[in-house]
Design a protein around this motif. Structure first.
Motif, PDB file in Angstrom:
ATOM      1  N   CYS A  39      54.603  45.959  53.680  1.00 19.95           N
ATOM      2  CA  CYS A  39      55.134  44.622  53.971  1.00 19.95           C
ATOM      3  C   CYS A  39      54.443  44.021  55.192  1.00 19.95           C
ATOM      4  CB  CYS A  39      56.634  44.694  54.211  1.00 19.95           C
ATOM      5  SG  CYS A  39      57.618  45.073  52.752  1.00 19.95           S
ATOM      6  N   HIS A  40      54.247  44.851  56.228  1.00 18.75           N
ATOM      7  CA  HIS A  40      53.564  44.374  57.433  1.00 18.75           C
ATOM      8  C   HIS A  40      52.155  43.898  57.092  1.00 18.75           C
ATOM      9  CE1 HIS A  40      51.641  44.522  61.407  1.00 18.75           C
ATOM     10  NE2 HIS A  40      52.853  44.411  61.910  1.00 18.75           N
ATOM     11  N   ARG A  41      51.463  44.641  56.245  1.00 19.54           N
ATOM     12  CA  ARG A  41      50.094  44.275  55.845  1.00 19.54           C
ATOM     13  C   ARG A  41      50.084  42.975  55.058  1.00 19.54           C
ATOM     14  NH1 ARG A  41      46.265  44.688  51.810  1.00 19.54           N
ATOM     15  NH2 ARG A  41      47.857  45.253  50.278  1.00 19.54           N
ATOM     16  N   LEU A  42      51.102  42.771  54.220  1.00 20.55           N
ATOM     17  CA  LEU A  42      51.126  41.609  53.335  1.00 20.55           C
ATOM     18  C   LEU A  42      51.582  40.329  54.021  1.00 20.55           C
ATOM     19  CD1 LEU A  42      52.627  43.223  50.099  1.00 20.55           C
ATOM     20  CD2 LEU A  42      50.241  42.593  50.523  1.00 20.55           C
ATOM     21  N   LEU A  43      52.247  40.452  55.160  1.00 22.72           N
ATOM     22  CA  LEU A  43      52.735  39.264  55.852  1.00 22.72           C
ATOM     23  C   LEU A  43      51.620  38.542  56.609  1.00 22.72           C
ATOM     24  CD1 LEU A  43      56.145  40.448  57.335  1.00 22.72           C
ATOM     25  CD2 LEU A  43      55.820  38.641  55.638  1.00 22.72           C
ATOM     26  N   LYS A  44      51.691  37.229  56.584  1.00 24.52           N
ATOM     27  CA  LYS A  44      50.808  36.426  57.419  1.00 24.52           C
ATOM     28  C   LYS A  44      51.245  36.551  58.879  1.00 24.52           C
ATOM     29  CE  LYS A  44      49.994  32.999  53.773  1.00 24.52           C
ATOM     30  NZ  LYS A  44      50.087  31.566  53.388  1.00 24.52           N
ATOM     31  N   PRO A  45      50.360  36.253  59.824  1.00 28.74           N
ATOM     32  CA  PRO A  45      50.789  36.214  61.230  1.00 28.74           C
ATOM     33  C   PRO A  45      52.009  35.315  61.391  1.00 28.74           C
ATOM     34  CG  PRO A  45      48.412  36.084  61.099  1.00 28.74           C
ATOM     35  CD  PRO A  45      48.915  35.995  59.676  1.00 28.74           C
ATOM     36  N   ILE A  64      80.049  47.980  62.764  1.00 27.96           N
ATOM     37  CA  ILE A  64      80.836  48.557  61.677  1.00 27.96           C
ATOM     38  C   ILE A  64      80.753  47.765  60.377  1.00 27.96           C
ATOM     39  CG2 ILE A  64      82.468  49.610  63.275  1.00 27.96           C
ATOM     40  CD1 ILE A  64      84.475  47.370  62.387  1.00 27.96           C
ATOM     41  N   GLY A  65      79.928  46.725  60.323  1.00 24.69           N
ATOM     42  CA  GLY A  65      79.799  45.950  59.094  1.00 24.69           C
ATOM     43  C   GLY A  65      79.305  46.798  57.941  1.00 24.69           C
ATOM     44  N   GLU A  66      79.614  46.384  56.721  1.00 22.66           N
ATOM     45  CA  GLU A  66      79.254  47.181  55.548  1.00 22.66           C
ATOM     46  C   GLU A  66      77.757  47.196  55.266  1.00 22.66           C
ATOM     47  OE1 GLU A  66      81.697  49.073  53.840  1.00 22.66           O
ATOM     48  OE2 GLU A  66      82.567  48.414  55.743  1.00 22.66           O
ATOM     49  N   GLU A  67      77.041  46.191  55.755  1.00 21.98           N
ATOM     50  CA  GLU A  67      75.603  46.123  55.508  1.00 21.98           C
ATOM     51  C   GLU A  67      74.839  46.014  56.821  1.00 21.98           C
ATOM     52  OE1 GLU A  67      75.209  43.655  51.443  1.00 21.98           O
ATOM     53  OE2 GLU A  67      76.823  43.015  52.789  1.00 21.98           O
ATOM     54  N   ALA A  68      73.727  46.722  56.880  1.00 22.78           N
ATOM     55  CA  ALA A  68      72.832  46.640  58.031  1.00 22.78           C
ATOM     56  C   ALA A  68      71.677  45.710  57.691  1.00 22.78           C
ATOM     57  CB  ALA A  68      72.313  48.024  58.405  1.00 22.78           C
ATOM     58  N   VAL A  69      71.242  44.934  58.672  1.00 16.00           N
ATOM     59  CA  VAL A  69      70.213  43.917  58.454  1.00 16.00           C
ATOM     60  C   VAL A  69      69.077  44.122  59.445  1.00 16.00           C
ATOM     61  CG1 VAL A  69      69.740  41.430  58.382  1.00 16.00           C
ATOM     62  CG2 VAL A  69      72.007  42.296  57.708  1.00 16.00           C
ATOM     63  N   LEU A  70      67.863  44.016  58.940  1.00 11.32           N
ATOM     64  CA  LEU A  70      66.647  44.007  59.760  1.00 11.32           C
ATOM     65  C   LEU A  70      65.945  42.674  59.561  1.00 11.32           C
ATOM     66  CD1 LEU A  70      64.214  45.301  61.368  1.00 11.32           C
ATOM     67  CD2 LEU A  70      63.384  46.105  59.143  1.00 11.32           C
ATOM     68  N   ILE A  71      65.679  41.971  60.646  1.00 12.36           N
ATOM     69  CA  ILE A  71      64.860  40.754  60.609  1.00 12.36           C
ATOM     70  C   ILE A  71      63.664  40.999  61.520  1.00 12.36           C
ATOM     71  CG2 ILE A  71      64.756  38.295  61.114  1.00 12.36           C
ATOM     72  CD1 ILE A  71      67.697  38.091  60.490  1.00 12.36           C
ATOM     73  N   ALA A  72      62.488  41.049  60.937  1.00 10.25           N
ATOM     74  CA  ALA A  72      61.277  41.401  61.687  1.00 10.25           C
ATOM     75  C   ALA A  72      60.205  40.349  61.470  1.00 10.25           C
ATOM     76  CB  ALA A  72      60.755  42.774  61.243  1.00 10.25           C
ATOM     77  N   HIS A  73      59.356  40.183  62.493  1.00 11.31           N
ATOM     78  CA  HIS A  73      58.231  39.255  62.416  1.00 11.31           C
ATOM     79  C   HIS A  73      56.925  40.026  62.627  1.00 11.31           C
ATOM     80  CE1 HIS A  73      61.530  36.460  63.283  1.00 11.31           C
ATOM     81  NE2 HIS A  73      60.789  35.543  62.703  1.00 11.31           N
TER      82      HIS A  73
END
Length: 340
Positions: free
Chosen positions: A208-214, A322-331
């Motif tokens: 995913c990191h490779r496929l993302l644009k800057p 304690i939320g049911e879902e964990a979220v990652l937002i990365a740039h």
């Protein structure tokens, strides 16, 4: 009734005593787990790393055999608790629901559901978007209407055919890392309840990191192994889903995976948006040993699930992990070059 078990669905496994992220030997976490959705034979166990908190299946299904666990599987069922229409006479239930939704709004649940439904893309400039594990294709179709140039990826050709025939979206079939997509092709990549299914989550996020644009954006949503739901429902918690959920995350381990994949700019957090839905399915598993995605719950289970949603939303105010879902937002950082 539980789907009839067939010996053809039995999975070959391989031992996995060590943590994928730090290499430490894990300790037993859950044992004797069964597939409560599609009846894949066998019992399954989880380990937890005392060093970093990562949770994984041991033994885990072999990569070449895991397809058997999906023979009866269907992805991304349209089952948002806000959209369900009860079949009971509406007079009392409607009043309870109205009061309940007032509580949801006051506790921030409606806003959290809107954010999660939109995959945290509000205000993000439109561009090229890839959804990994796009399932039915419904999300991609909606994003295309908003102005995104969308592309899907699926390992299941039936899901890909459905997405294309019903919604007209383009879907590539095959493992992401084997598709050979061009580097820096996408402004945004989405993964909704996919990472936990993968044998190589670090390698997938590296791709995913490779496929993302800057300055490109990655959004990942996955079950949270620190959730209140796991604390309350234990082995009946819907988020466990053996043997398809091979690795289970929390904010700290999502952050570790992001770093290993090459992301330096990211945030992790949890969402309590879908506590009601996860509770419905977990309560169902606890009551009858199985659950069916999309099936309307009994009024008794629905009331308990609503109470659980309100409890989680209230406790979330003091413990946001304690939320049911964990979220990652990365740039992906601007100016950082990678070779294909």
């Amino acid at each position: 009734m539980r789907p009839q078990e067939a010996t053809s669905l039995e999975l070959a496994t391989t031992p996995a005593p060590r943590c994928l992220l730090c290499g430490a030997i894990g300790v037993p976490f859950q044992a004797g787990l069964r597939d409560q959705l599609f009846g894949v034979p066998g019992t399954w166990s989880l380990r937890r790393c005392l060093e970093c908190g990562f949770v994984w299946m041991d033994p885990k299904p072999k990569l070449e055999d895991i397809g058997k666990a999906y023979q009866r599987y269907y992805t991304h069922a349209d089952d948002d608790p806000a959209d369900r229409k009860p079949s009971r006479p509406p007079f009392l239930r409607r009043k309870i629901r109205r009061l309940y939704r007032w509580g949801l709004r006051r506790l921030g649940v409606i806003e959290a559901r809107d954010q999660l439904l939109g995959m945290y893309l509000k205000g993000v400039p439109k561009g090229s978007l890839l959804e990994i594990g796009c399932g039915s294709g419904a999300r991609l179709a909606g994003l295309a209407l908003e102005g995104w140039q969308v592309l899907g990826q699926e390992v299941d050709p039936h899901s890909a055919d459905h997405a294309t025939s019903r919604y007209g979206v383009s879907v590539l079939v095959g493992d992401l890392q084997s598709l050979g997509l061009e580097a820096e092709s996408f402004n945004c990549i989405l993964m909704n309840h996919v990472l936990e299914h993968l044998h190589d989550p670090v390698g997938t996020l590296q791709e995913c990191h490779r496929l993302l644009k800057p300055n490109g954006l990655l959004v990942v949503v996955t079950p949270n192994v620190r959730s209140l739901g796991l604390q309350v429902f234990g082995p009946c918690w819907r988020g466990l889903e053996p043997p398809r959920h091979i690795h289970l995350f929390q904010p700290a381990t999502l952050a570790r995976v992001a770093r290993l994949a090459g992301f330096d700019t990211f945030e992790t957090f949890t969402s309590m948006a879908h506590a009601e839905l996860l509770a419905i399915q977990s309560l169902d598993i606890r009551a009858r040993g199985m659950t069916v995605m999309g099936e309307e719950p009994s009024w008794s289970i629905e009331r308990q699930a609503m109470a659980f949603q309100l409890r989680e939303a209230w406790e979330f105010r003091s413990d946001p992990d304690i939320g049911e879902e964990a979220v990652l937002i990365a740039h992906r950082e601007a100016g950082r070059k990678e070779s294909d």
